[in-house]
Design an enzyme around this catalytic site. Structure first.
Site, PDB file in Angstrom:
ATOM      1  N   ARG A  51       1.010  14.441   7.484  1.00 54.44           N
ATOM      2  CA  ARG A  51       1.707  14.804   8.724  1.00 54.44           C
ATOM      3  C   ARG A  51       3.214  15.004   8.516  1.00 54.44           C
ATOM      4  O   ARG A  51       3.897  15.530   9.395  1.00 54.44           O
ATOM      5  CB  ARG A  51       1.461  13.732   9.792  1.00 54.44           C
ATOM      6  CG  ARG A  51       0.127  13.883  10.501  1.00 54.44           C
ATOM      7  CD  ARG A  51      -0.057  12.838  11.567  1.00 54.44           C
ATOM      8  NE  ARG A  51      -0.448  11.550  11.010  1.00 54.44           N
ATOM      9  CZ  ARG A  51      -0.477  10.413  11.700  1.00 54.44           C
ATOM     10  NH1 ARG A  51      -0.104  10.415  12.977  1.00 54.44           N
ATOM     11  NH2 ARG A  51      -0.850   9.295  11.129  1.00 54.44           N
ATOM     12  N   LYS A  71       5.396  10.463   1.381  1.00 57.69           N
ATOM     13  CA  LYS A  71       6.221   9.985   2.500  1.00 57.69           C
ATOM     14  C   LYS A  71       7.080   8.781   2.143  1.00 57.69           C
ATOM     15  O   LYS A  71       8.196   8.643   2.659  1.00 57.69           O
ATOM     16  CB  LYS A  71       5.355   9.681   3.716  1.00 57.69           C
ATOM     17  CG  LYS A  71       4.339   8.560   3.536  1.00 57.69           C
ATOM     18  CD  LYS A  71       3.531   8.397   4.825  1.00 57.69           C
ATOM     19  CE  LYS A  71       2.435   7.360   4.680  1.00 57.69           C
ATOM     20  NZ  LYS A  71       1.666   7.182   5.935  1.00 57.69           N
ATOM     21  N   LEU A 129       0.851  -1.194   0.000  1.00 61.28           N
ATOM     22  CA  LEU A 129       0.000   0.000   0.000  1.00 61.28           C
ATOM     23  C   LEU A 129       0.884   1.241   0.000  1.00 61.28           C
ATOM     24  O   LEU A 129       1.652   1.468   0.940  1.00 61.28           O
ATOM     25  CB  LEU A 129      -0.911  -0.006   1.227  1.00 61.28           C
ATOM     26  CG  LEU A 129      -1.821  -1.235   1.387  1.00 61.28           C
ATOM     27  CD1 LEU A 129      -2.652  -1.108   2.653  1.00 61.28           C
ATOM     28  CD2 LEU A 129      -2.713  -1.404   0.167  1.00 61.28           C
ATOM     29  N   GLN A 153      -4.930   3.681  -7.382  1.00 64.18           N
ATOM     30  CA  GLN A 153      -6.092   4.098  -6.604  1.00 64.18           C
ATOM     31  C   GLN A 153      -6.338   5.572  -6.918  1.00 64.18           C
ATOM     32  O   GLN A 153      -5.655   6.459  -6.410  1.00 64.18           O
ATOM     33  CB  GLN A 153      -5.848   3.898  -5.105  1.00 64.18           C
ATOM     34  CG  GLN A 153      -7.086   4.177  -4.262  1.00 64.18           C
ATOM     35  CD  GLN A 153      -6.815   4.069  -2.762  1.00 64.18           C
ATOM     36  OE1 GLN A 153      -5.678   4.236  -2.319  1.00 64.18           O
ATOM     37  NE2 GLN A 153      -7.860   3.801  -1.985  1.00 64.18           N
ATOM     38  N   ALA A 189      -0.326   4.506  -1.707  1.00 64.17           N
ATOM     39  CA  ALA A 189      -1.054   5.562  -2.417  1.00 64.17           C
ATOM     40  C   ALA A 189      -1.217   6.836  -1.604  1.00 64.17           C
ATOM     41  O   ALA A 189      -1.511   7.890  -2.156  1.00 64.17           O
ATOM     42  CB  ALA A 189      -2.439   5.045  -2.835  1.00 64.17           C
ATOM     43  N   GLY A 239      -4.900   0.895  15.559  1.00 66.56           N
ATOM     44  CA  GLY A 239      -6.116   0.099  15.718  1.00 66.56           C
ATOM     45  C   GLY A 239      -5.941  -0.982  16.771  1.00 66.56           C
ATOM     46  O   GLY A 239      -4.922  -1.678  16.790  1.00 66.56           O
TER      47      GLY A 239
END
Length: 460
Positions: free
Chosen positions: A20, A27, A13, A77, A15, A143
């Site tokens: 921040r 990043k 991942l 995406q 995208a 999470g």
């Protein structure tokens, strides 16, 4: 390689923008220890799976593709609608019969051994999903992992959606997952956006799979730093510090001595030979290679430098895009600019600057000189205060000093000019014409002495 590894696809991942970071650069392209963050994740994917990974790109996709090149396959995406939506973009590239390992492009510290343990657990338990978790003293915005009374994972709750009791849970999601491919994409298509962010969360799948009677397992990482993601400049500093710690540890295991390992800055792309000693406050960057039995004193800064064996780099030496051959000595406080090549046993001393200068074997420039755009032969002695005047305000010109020449102190060599083999240039000369081999060149104004001049000046 296990059967699971051979029947595996990896999705990365990558995208997101990373707001921040407060940066115009996405990043995953920020550098840590000399390489973009995404490079480390690509290395990790390559250590686990022979097939090129699939990178989900979105923001700054052209820049990402330029860095990654053919090391990966790509899915786009177009709109960032969450991690679940991102993974769904890879569906056309994944064989549904394969297992799918999902990595984050901003998590560069995971070790291959940890992923192999995760994959082995997934294979052994026949899970529909096995995820990597970690236990943190301060779970912050990660999470939370919710387990049932038997310790099985029931769901992941994002920090923004967690209740006060759930926020007290210290086991959190590390953002790395292994899915049974047959249960991944169909369930992704049925995800809801009923959450605080209004996005399709990949983290909703554990609950979905459990509700359908599927097994969900978890492996706790031995060291939480393996799952540290880069979301801020502080995170980037932590990641870089860990990578450099690993680099230094590896070099020490290969026979390099560090007088104070915590004070050095060494890129992951650097190599150093055994029995070399590195002093504190040294910075070594880029593709620098250092041979065996060298001494690198405090304050040395090397960038893309090839250093031979038995070289002594003294305090404060700075070099970039240069070559230093065996047994040379440089510094203290020398500056080797791009294009410098120092041959065997060359000595470049304190406050000497070079640029596009080639020095033959045994040549010495020991003090306070500038040698630029120059070809210097073997066994040449360059006296203190020598300057090659290589720039006329429009063009650069070359100085050639042939083997065995002697250049006296405080000499200006006005290029283009050639000093012949074995020739001498007297101290204090300005040389504007070629000097033949074995000749002596002088260009001094005859000295005059006027007796009593200072006394008369004072009287006036």
């Amino acid at each position: 390689m296990t059967a699971l590894n051979q029947n595996l696809d990896v999705i990365i991942l990558a995208a997101g923008q990373g707001t921040r970071m407060k940066s115009a650069t996405i990043k995953i392209l920020h550098a840590a220890a000399g390489r973009p963050i995404i490079d480390y994740v690509l290395d990790l994917a390559g250590a686990i799976c022979d097939r090129p990974p699939i990178i989900i790109i979105g923001h700054q996709r052209e820049s990402v593709q330029k860095v990654v090149g053919e090391r990966a396959r790509y899915a786009v995406q177009e709109e960032q609608k969450g991690t679940g939506h991102a993974v769904l973009q890879a569906a056309p590239l994944v064989d549904g019969a394969r297992h799918v390992l999902i990595l984050s492009g901003d998590v560069p510290l995971t070790r291959p051994e940890t992923l192999r343990r995760l994959l082995d657990e997934h294979d052994r338990s026949k899970n529909a999903l096995t995820l990597l978790t970690m236990v943190l003293d301060d779970p912050a915005m990660y999470g939370r992992i919710v387990r049932d009374d038997h310790g099985a994972v029931t769901r992941i709750v994002e920090a923004k959606d967690a209740s006060d009791d759930e926020k007290q849970i210290r086991e959190v999601n590390a953002g790395i997952y292994v899915f049974d491919g047959t249960h991944l994409f169909d369930n992704l298509r049925n995800l809801s956006t009923d959450n605080a962010q209004g996005e399709y969360y990949l983290t909703d799948l554990p609950g979905v799979l459990r509700d359908s009677g599927r097994r969900v397992g978890a492996v706790i990482a031995d060291d939480p730093i393996e799952a540290l993601g880069v979301n801020s400049r502080a995170d980037l500093a932590s990641v870089e510090g860990e990578i450099q710690r690993r680099v230094v540890t590896k070099l020490m295991s290969e026979g390099v001595t560090f007088r104070n390992p915590a004070t050095v800055v060494i890129d992951s792309t650097v190599s150093i030979g055994n029995d070399t000693v590195v002093y504190p406050f040294v910075t070594i960057e880029g593709t620098t290679t250092i041979g065996s039995r060298c001494v690198i004193e405090p304050g040395v800064h090397l960038t893309n430098v090839n250093v031979g064996d038995d070289v002594h780099l003294k305090t404060g030496t700075v070099a970039e895009d240069a070559i230093i051959e065996d047994e040379a000595a440089v510094g203290p406080y020398a500056h080797l600019r791009p294009g410098t090549k120092l041959g065997r046993r060359v000595k470049v001393g304190n406050f000497v600057e070079t640029k596009k200068a080639v020095f033959g074997e045994g040549t010495k420039a020991s003090h306070l000189s500038y040698i630029g755009d120059a070809e210097v032969g073997a066994d040449v002695n360059i006296g203190a205060g020598t300057i090659t005047c290589n720039y006329d305000g429009v063009n650069k010109h070359k100085t050639v000093i042939e083997d065995g020449a002697f250049i006296g102190s405080d000499t200006q060599l006005v290029a283009p000019v050639r000093i012949g083999k074995g020739a001498y240039v007297g101290a204090g000369s300005t040389i504007t014409k070629d000097v033949p081999a074995e000749a002596l060149a002088l260009s001094r104004t005859p000295q005059r002495i006027i007796e009593g001049w200072a006394t008369r000046k004072k009287t006036k």
